[in-house]
Design an enzyme around this catalytic site. Sequence first.
Site, PDB file in Angstrom:
ATOM      1  N   PRO A   1      -7.695  12.290  23.692  1.00  0.00           N
ATOM      2  CA  PRO A   1      -8.732  13.040  24.410  1.00  0.00           C
ATOM      3  C   PRO A   1      -8.131  13.770  25.612  1.00  0.00           C
ATOM      4  CG  PRO A   1      -9.358  10.727  24.101  1.00  0.00           C
ATOM      5  CD  PRO A   1      -7.929  10.849  23.725  1.00  0.00           C
ATOM      6  N   GLU A   2      -8.400  15.073  25.690  1.00  0.00           N
ATOM      7  CA  GLU A   2      -7.985  15.846  26.854  1.00  0.00           C
ATOM      8  C   GLU A   2      -9.219  16.082  27.723  1.00  0.00           C
ATOM      9  OE1 GLU A   2      -5.524  19.211  25.754  1.00  0.00           O
ATOM     10  OE2 GLU A   2      -4.763  18.181  23.991  1.00  0.00           O
TER      11      GLU A   2
END
Length: 271
Positions: A2-3
Amino acid sequence: MPELPETTVISQDVAALAAGREVLRAEVFRPDVTNVEMQEFPRRLVGRKLLGTGRRGKIIVLDFGDVVGIVHLVISGRVLRLPEWQEPDRMNTAVLEFDGGLVLAFTRLWLGYFDLYEFGEEENHPLISRLGPDPFSEEFTVDYLTRAFGRKANIKGLLLDQSVVAGLGNIYVDEVLFAAGVHPTRRANTLTPEETKKVHAATRDILSRAIDLRGTTFDSYHDAFGETGQYQHQLQVFTREGEPCPRCGTTIEKTRVAGRGTHACPTCQPL
Ligand SMILES: [Zn+2]
């Protein structure tokens, strides 16, 4: 992994589900999931209400008033709603039960963690204390980027560096550099003012659109409702090696830059 967009979506989902609710039970599976003693984890959380959630870089911040939860999902972590309380296990690494029958599992924190800090002390967290400006903050200006780019390091490596900009990772850096027409191996200090401006604008634009589409799912990412994101359908170069560039038709190339698989169009992003 996840960014920024995916972390934003999960953090907002957790608020939508649990804000205003009191923690009834809280357990972690293994001592290395948290920075406090395993018995201390429920002692600090039970009886507290989740007041709200936030995000610092790729870290989810849970506001329990005097206590702050710092959740880093790292590679494959997720937040899932469980039908009822169950003891944490290898998959459901940390489990919280809230009033109203809401049970949230922070799953697969194999490299991630759920740390607890006293309010205000979270700034000393080893990752948070080193974060650069958030792309949506006032500090993130073209002038700031111009100063940050005054180094010989390649532009991709610099944008991945969380102390330069907080929240970008491999997917969005490739997309930002394509949108800006800048090759990932360019030395940062060779960017023209116009190119730096384009990187700045593309960073905010692409991250906002990815948040609107609830993130990119190409491996394990799902939101807290178990749904995939939709931004993968908007990706211009990432995972598109061998396909024609959507802008000019040249074959998109995949190389390794800054130790990461990197996608670029050799025509739109000349060296
Ligand atoms: Zn192209």
